[in-house]
Design a protein around this motif. Structure first.
Motif, mmCIF file in Angstrom:
data_model
loop_
_atom_site.group_PDB
_atom_site.id
_atom_site.type_symbol
_atom_site.label_atom_id
_atom_site.label_comp_id
_atom_site.label_asym_id
_atom_site.label_seq_id
_atom_site.Cartn_x
_atom_site.Cartn_y
_atom_site.Cartn_z
ATOM 1 N N LEU A 1 -28.138 -46.977 10.722
ATOM 2 C CA LEU A 1 -26.975 -47.834 10.525
ATOM 3 C C LEU A 1 -26.925 -48.409 9.116
ATOM 4 O O LEU A 1 -27.960 -48.687 8.492
ATOM 5 C CB LEU A 1 -26.974 -48.957 11.556
ATOM 6 N N LYS A 2 -25.701 -48.560 8.640
ATOM 7 C CA LYS A 2 -25.442 -49.076 7.299
ATOM 8 C C LYS A 2 -24.599 -50.341 7.399
ATOM 9 O O LYS A 2 -23.859 -50.512 8.387
ATOM 10 C CB LYS A 2 -24.675 -48.030 6.484
ATOM 11 N N PRO A 3 -24.653 -51.204 6.392
ATOM 12 C CA PRO A 3 -23.807 -52.406 6.433
ATOM 13 C C PRO A 3 -22.320 -52.080 6.625
ATOM 14 O O PRO A 3 -21.607 -52.842 7.290
ATOM 15 C CB PRO A 3 -24.066 -53.051 5.070
ATOM 16 N N GLU A 4 -21.867 -50.964 6.104
ATOM 17 C CA GLU A 4 -20.453 -50.587 6.263
ATOM 18 C C GLU A 4 -20.093 -50.157 7.679
ATOM 19 O O GLU A 4 -18.926 -49.948 7.982
ATOM 20 C CB GLU A 4 -20.069 -49.491 5.269
ATOM 21 N N ASP A 5 -21.086 -50.046 8.552
ATOM 22 C CA ASP A 5 -20.809 -49.778 9.965
ATOM 23 C C ASP A 5 -20.471 -51.063 10.725
ATOM 24 O O ASP A 5 -20.109 -50.997 11.910
ATOM 25 C CB ASP A 5 -22.013 -49.111 10.632
#
Length: 126
Positions: free
Chosen positions: A86-90
């Motif tokens: 997971l990425k912050p943009e998710d």
């Protein structure tokens, strides 16, 4: 009438994983294509992933391909979204949607779906 209830959202660090679940009411779950959409802060709702009502085909947005996996368990009337790396943009509210025998070509479009859940928040910290 189909009711959808999402669960499994929460706060996770970047690189972590979460599994979202969407439980559906009704006896004809297997006749519904299922999709996941998300809406990030200040953004439009966007397609994330979908699985055909036959269960044979899955589709993903380019931004999540290789990291997210959609699956369904018709015996449990449930669709899942496994989210890895997971990425912050998710970060977003994730919505489950159901479309009665909708053809695969419409699975990435909101208007292909008849029913929506209330959403579950996913927050990815950096």
């Amino acid at each position: 009438q189909v009711q959808l209830v999402e669960s499994g959202g929460g706060l996770v660090q970047a690189g972590g994983s979460l599994r979202l679940s969407c439980a559906a009411s009704g006896r004809t779950f297997s006749s519904y294509a299922m999709g996941w959409f998300r809406q990030g802060p200040g953004k439009e709702r966007e397609f994330v992933a979908a699985i055909s009502w036959s269960g044979g085909n899955t589709y993903y947005a380019d931004s999540v391909k290789g990291r997210f996996t959609i699956s369904r368990d018709n015996a449990k009337n449930t669709v899942y979204l496994q989210m890895n790396s997971l990425k912050p943009e998710d970060t977003a509210v994730y919505y489950c949607a159901a479309g009665f025998r909708v053809r695969d070509g419409l699975l990435h479009q909101e208007y292909g779906y008849n029913y929506w859940g209330q959403g579950t928040q996913v927050t990815v910290s950096s």
